[in-house]
Write a protein that holds these residues in place. Structure first.
Motif, PDB file in Angstrom:
ATOM      1  N   THR A   1       0.846  -1.188   0.000  1.00  0.00           N
ATOM      2  CA  THR A   1       0.000   0.000   0.000  1.00  0.00           C
ATOM      3  C   THR A   1       0.888   1.246   0.000  1.00  0.00           C
ATOM      4  OG1 THR A   1      -1.948   0.999   1.053  1.00  0.00           O
ATOM      5  CG2 THR A   1      -0.170   0.355   2.518  1.00  0.00           C
ATOM      6  N   MET A   2       0.252   2.398  -0.136  1.00  0.00           N
ATOM      7  CA  MET A   2       0.939   3.671   0.102  1.00  0.00           C
ATOM      8  C   MET A   2       0.711   4.008   1.572  1.00  0.00           C
ATOM      9  SD  MET A   2       2.755   6.231  -0.988  1.00  0.00           S
ATOM     10  CE  MET A   2       2.732   6.135  -2.777  1.00  0.00           C
ATOM     11  N   SER A   3       1.779   4.065   2.348  1.00  0.00           N
ATOM     12  CA  SER A   3       1.643   4.338   3.779  1.00  0.00           C
ATOM     13  C   SER A   3       1.156   5.759   4.003  1.00  0.00           C
ATOM     14  CB  SER A   3       2.988   4.150   4.478  1.00  0.00           C
ATOM     15  OG  SER A   3       2.974   4.759   5.752  1.00  0.00           O
ATOM     16  N   PRO A   4      -0.026   5.935   4.620  1.00  0.00           N
ATOM     17  CA  PRO A   4      -0.502   7.287   4.918  1.00  0.00           C
ATOM     18  C   PRO A   4       0.432   8.054   5.854  1.00  0.00           C
ATOM     19  CG  PRO A   4      -2.321   5.735   5.037  1.00  0.00           C
ATOM     20  CD  PRO A   4      -1.063   4.924   4.924  1.00  0.00           C
ATOM     21  N   MET A   5       1.073   7.361   6.794  1.00  0.00           N
ATOM     22  CA  MET A   5       1.943   8.024   7.755  1.00  0.00           C
ATOM     23  C   MET A   5       3.294   8.418   7.161  1.00  0.00           C
ATOM     24  SD  MET A   5       0.254   8.269  10.633  1.00  0.00           S
ATOM     25  CE  MET A   5       1.435   8.459  11.960  1.00  0.00           C
ATOM     26  N   LYS A   6       3.850   7.569   6.314  1.00  0.00           N
ATOM     27  CA  LYS A   6       5.185   7.816   5.756  1.00  0.00           C
ATOM     28  C   LYS A   6       5.145   8.418   4.353  1.00  0.00           C
ATOM     29  CE  LYS A   6       8.623   5.444   7.109  1.00  0.00           C
ATOM     30  NZ  LYS A   6       9.697   4.474   7.347  1.00  0.00           N
ATOM     31  N   ASN A   7       3.987   8.274   3.707  1.00  0.00           N
ATOM     32  CA  ASN A   7       3.819   8.765   2.335  1.00  0.00           C
ATOM     33  C   ASN A   7       4.810   8.108   1.368  1.00  0.00           C
ATOM     34  OD1 ASN A   7       2.370  10.271   0.460  1.00  0.00           O
ATOM     35  ND2 ASN A   7       3.823  11.976   0.533  1.00  0.00           N
ATOM     36  N   VAL A   8       5.099   6.830   1.615  1.00  0.00           N
ATOM     37  CA  VAL A   8       5.895   6.022   0.690  1.00  0.00           C
ATOM     38  C   VAL A   8       5.223   4.668   0.527  1.00  0.00           C
ATOM     39  CG1 VAL A   8       8.105   7.121   1.291  1.00  0.00           C
ATOM     40  CG2 VAL A   8       7.382   5.068   2.516  1.00  0.00           C
ATOM     41  N   GLY A   9       5.543   3.990  -0.580  1.00  0.00           N
ATOM     42  CA  GLY A   9       5.015   2.650  -0.794  1.00  0.00           C
ATOM     43  C   GLY A   9       5.687   1.661   0.144  1.00  0.00           C
ATOM     44  N   ILE A  10       4.893   0.854   0.818  1.00  0.00           N
ATOM     45  CA  ILE A  10       5.427  -0.164   1.720  1.00  0.00           C
ATOM     46  C   ILE A  10       4.789  -1.506   1.388  1.00  0.00           C
ATOM     47  CG2 ILE A  10       5.865   1.457   3.615  1.00  0.00           C
ATOM     48  CD1 ILE A  10       3.279   0.373   4.958  1.00  0.00           C
ATOM     49  N   GLY A  11       5.452  -2.572   1.787  1.00  0.00           N
ATOM     50  CA  GLY A  11       4.870  -3.879   1.522  1.00  0.00           C
ATOM     51  C   GLY A  11       5.515  -4.985   2.329  1.00  0.00           C
ATOM     52  N   LEU A  12       4.871  -6.143   2.284  1.00  0.00           N
ATOM     53  CA  LEU A  12       5.402  -7.385   2.819  1.00  0.00           C
ATOM     54  C   LEU A  12       5.525  -8.366   1.666  1.00  0.00           C
ATOM     55  CD1 LEU A  12       3.170  -7.871   6.029  1.00  0.00           C
ATOM     56  CD2 LEU A  12       5.521  -7.016   5.964  1.00  0.00           C
ATOM     57  N   GLY A  13       6.502  -9.244   1.725  1.00  0.00           N
ATOM     58  CA  GLY A  13       6.639 -10.244   0.678  1.00  0.00           C
ATOM     59  C   GLY A  13       7.632 -11.312   1.076  1.00  0.00           C
ATOM     60  N   TYR A  14       7.507 -12.475   0.453  1.00  0.00           N
ATOM     61  CA  TYR A  14       8.462 -13.551   0.683  1.00  0.00           C
ATOM     62  C   TYR A  14       9.598 -13.422  -0.318  1.00  0.00           C
ATOM     63  CZ  TYR A  14       5.301 -15.875   3.901  1.00  0.00           C
ATOM     64  OH  TYR A  14       4.525 -16.157   4.982  1.00  0.00           O
ATOM     65  N   VAL A  15      10.822 -13.494   0.192  1.00  0.00           N
ATOM     66  CA  VAL A  15      12.002 -13.458  -0.672  1.00  0.00           C
ATOM     67  C   VAL A  15      12.940 -14.601  -0.290  1.00  0.00           C
ATOM     68  CG1 VAL A  15      11.929 -10.965  -1.060  1.00  0.00           C
ATOM     69  CG2 VAL A  15      13.239 -11.865   0.879  1.00  0.00           C
ATOM     70  N   LYS A  16      13.801 -14.973  -1.225  1.00  0.00           N
ATOM     71  CA  LYS A  16      14.829 -15.959  -0.909  1.00  0.00           C
ATOM     72  C   LYS A  16      15.653 -15.439   0.255  1.00  0.00           C
ATOM     73  CE  LYS A  16      15.212 -17.886  -5.567  1.00  0.00           C
ATOM     74  NZ  LYS A  16      16.044 -18.035  -6.778  1.00  0.00           N
ATOM     75  N   LYS A  17      16.101 -16.374   1.105  1.00  0.00           N
ATOM     76  CA  LYS A  17      16.759 -15.990   2.355  1.00  0.00           C
ATOM     77  C   LYS A  17      17.937 -15.034   2.141  1.00  0.00           C
ATOM     78  CE  LYS A  17      18.467 -17.890   6.680  1.00  0.00           C
ATOM     79  NZ  LYS A  17      19.047 -19.070   7.353  1.00  0.00           N
ATOM     80  N   ASP A  18      18.666 -15.204   1.041  1.00  0.00           N
ATOM     81  CA  ASP A  18      19.837 -14.352   0.772  1.00  0.00           C
ATOM     82  C   ASP A  18      19.476 -12.874   0.638  1.00  0.00           C
ATOM     83  OD1 ASP A  18      21.359 -16.597   0.814  1.00  0.00           O
ATOM     84  OD2 ASP A  18      21.638 -16.755  -1.350  1.00  0.00           O
ATOM     85  N   PHE A  19      18.210 -12.591   0.336  1.00  0.00           N
ATOM     86  CA  PHE A  19      17.767 -11.205   0.130  1.00  0.00           C
ATOM     87  C   PHE A  19      16.947 -10.687   1.311  1.00  0.00           C
ATOM     88  CE2 PHE A  19      18.585 -12.963  -4.022  1.00  0.00           C
ATOM     89  CZ  PHE A  19      19.226 -11.935  -4.699  1.00  0.00           C
ATOM     90  N   SER A  20      16.949 -11.422   2.432  1.00  0.00           N
ATOM     91  CA  SER A  20      16.056 -11.076   3.547  1.00  0.00           C
ATOM     92  C   SER A  20      16.705 -10.165   4.593  1.00  0.00           C
ATOM     93  CB  SER A  20      15.557 -12.354   4.230  1.00  0.00           C
ATOM     94  OG  SER A  20      16.632 -13.049   4.844  1.00  0.00           O
ATOM     95  N   LYS A  21      17.990  -9.913   4.459  1.00  0.00           N
ATOM     96  CA  LYS A  21      18.662  -9.068   5.451  1.00  0.00           C
ATOM     97  C   LYS A  21      18.214  -7.607   5.328  1.00  0.00           C
ATOM     98  CE  LYS A  21      22.890 -11.879   5.699  1.00  0.00           C
ATOM     99  NZ  LYS A  21      22.547 -12.827   4.616  1.00  0.00           N
ATOM    100  N   ILE A  22      18.174  -6.900   6.450  1.00  0.00           N
ATOM    101  CA  ILE A  22      17.823  -5.483   6.456  1.00  0.00           C
ATOM    102  C   ILE A  22      18.774  -4.720   5.532  1.00  0.00           C
ATOM    103  CG2 ILE A  22      17.538  -3.414   7.900  1.00  0.00           C
ATOM    104  CD1 ILE A  22      15.513  -5.674   8.489  1.00  0.00           C
TER     105      ILE A  22
END
Length: 359
Positions: free
Chosen positions: A315-336
Motif C-alpha cells: 500500500t501507500m503508507s498514509p503516515m510515511k507517504n511512501v510505498g510499503i509492503g510485505l513479501g516472501y524473498v529468498k533468504k539471501d535477500f532477507s537481510k535489512i
C-alpha cells in the motif's frame, strides 16, 4: 450475503459496502486516509462482527488447544489472551487466531471470518481424540474494535471497569453502556492501542451509538476495512490469505515467536526440522525507493531481473507517504537494507528491505 447486526447502521452512515468473507461489510465511510489518521491520532471504531468466535470447554479444552496450536497454552492465566496459529499438518497455516483463557476449563477463541468453517472442521477433527465441548458462537456474537490513543478515554465513559488496569493482551468481562457480560479485550489490529469488545448481537446498535456519542469530543470516526488494512500493514501485522496461508510455514512468516517446541503439537516434527535446517525464504518488510505502490502478487526480482519472491501485501503508507509492503524473498535477500526490485507494469522499481513495524 451475510450481514452483521450493524449493517443498517453502516448504510445510514453512507458507508461504501463491499462483499468480504461472505459478509456485506463497510470498506470506508469518510475516506481511507481520514479514517487512518483518526485511529493513529484520535480514535476510530470498526465493526468486525464478521470474525468467528468459538468456545472450547471441559477437562480436555486446554489439551486440545495445546495440540492444534503452535503457542503454549500452559502460559495462559485467567484473563489473559494469546496469539497463535493452527498448523495444517503439511507445514502450512490453517489460520491465525487469538485464544482467551476465561477459566481452567473454558477458553474463547477468535478466528478469521473467511476461515470460520475451515477452522471449525480442523479443530473438530482433532477433537475426536480429545473430547472437549466445542460451541460455534459466531452467528450470535458481535465485535466492535475501538482503536487509537483516545480509545481508553472513549470507552471508559461507558464502563465501571478500570481500563487503565487492563494490560495489553489481557481481558475481563464487564458492563458497557448498560450491557452486561461484555468481553473487554486490550487487543487490536491497528498498532495504535485500544480494545475489542464482544457481546450478543441484540446489543450491537446500542453499543455502537453509545461509543459514537462518547467519542465525539475526541473526533471519533467510524472506520472500514480499507483503513483497517493500511493500519495493520504499517505495523507489519500478517493478514491471512495474503501474508500467511496453507502454503506458508510459521517460521517463514516470522512467527517463530509463537511456535513453542516445549510441547507436542500438529507439525511439531516438520517445523523442528525446518528450524534446524533453516528456512529458504522469509517474509520481509520493504519500502519503495521511488514513488510507486506495490500490490499483492507483484513479482520481486534481483538487480538482474531474476525472480526472488512475491509481494503479499502492499500500500501507500498514509503516515510515511511512501510505498510499503510485505513479501516472501529468498533468504539471501532477507537481510535489512538488502536491495530488491518490485516488478510494476514491466518496470523493475527499486525497494529496500526494512525492519518492521514501518511506523
Amino acid at each position: 450475503m451475510n450481514k452483521t447486526a450493524l449493517y443498517d447502521k453502516h448504510v445510514s452512515l453512507g458507508a461504501k459496502m463491499v462483499p468480504f468473507a461472505g459478509f456485506d461489510m463497510p470498506v470506508q465511510y469518510s475516506g481511507v486516509t481520514e479514517e487512518h489518521f483518526a485511529v493513529r491520532e484520535k480514535v476510530g471504531i470498526f465493526d468486525v462482527s464478521h470474525m468467528g468466535q468459538f468456545f472450547v470447554e471441559g477437562p480436555a479444552a486446554k489439551d486440545l488447544l495445546q495440540f492444534v496450536g503452535t503457542n503454549n497454552v500452559d502460559t495462559l492465566t485467567d484473563g489473559k489472551a494469546q496469539y497463535t496459529c493452527l498448523p495444517n499438518g503439511n507445514g502450512g497455516i490453517v489460520d491465525d487466531l487469538i485464544v482467551y483463557k476465561m477459566a481452567d476449563e473454558k477458553y474463547f477463541v477468535v478466528v478469521n471470518a473467511s476461515n470460520i468453517e475451515k477452522d471449525w472442521n480442523h479443530i473438530s477433527k482433532y477433537n475426536e481424540k480429545f473430547g472437549a465441548k466445542l460451541t460455534n458462537a459466531s452467528d450470535e456474537m458481535s465485535l466492535i474494535a475501538i482503536q487509537g490513543p483516545k480509545a481508553t478515554e472513549t470507552l471508559q465513559k461507558l464502563t465501571d471497569t478500570n481500563l487503565a488496569e487492563l494490560p495489553y493482551y489481557h481481558f475481563t468481562v464487564g458492563t458497557i453502556a448498560g450491557v452486561e457480560e461484555v468481553i473487554i479485550s486490550n487487543t487490536g489490529y491497528t498498532g495504535s492501542g485500544g480494545f475489542e469488545i464482544y457481546f450478543n448481537n441484540e446489543s450491537a446498535v446500542k453499543i455502537w451509538e453509545a461509543l459514537t456519542e462518547a467519542g465525539e469530543e475526541f473526533g471519533l470516526l467510524p472506520c472500514g476495512l480499507a483503513s483497517r488494512d493500511t493500519l495493520r500493514l504499517e505495523k507489519g501485522f500478517c493478514l491471512y490469505g495474503n501474508d500467511i496461508d496453507d502454503t506458508t510455514s510459521p517460521l517463514e512468516a516470522g512467527l517463530g515467536w509463537i511456535t513453542k517446541f516445549d510441547k507436542d503439537f500438529v507439525d511439531k516434527e516438520f517445523l523442528a526440522k525446518q528450524k534446524e535446517e533453516g528456512i529458504t525464504r522469509k517474509l520481509v518488510g520493504f519500502e519503495m525507493q521511488e514513488r510507486a505502490v506495490p500490490r499483492h502478487d507483484y513479482l520481486i526480482v534481483d538487480a538482474d531481473g531474476n525472480e526472488i519472491g512475491k509481494v503479499t501485501s502492499g500500500t501507500m503508507s498514509p503516515m510515511k507517504n511512501v510505498g510499503i509492503g510485505l513479501g516472501y524473498v529468498k533468504k539471501d535477500f532477507s537481510k535489512i537494507d538488502s536491495n530488491i526490485f518490485i516488478q510494476i507494469r514491466n518496470k523493475n522499481v527499486p525497494a529496500k528491505v526494512v525492519k518492521t513495524p514501518f511506523v
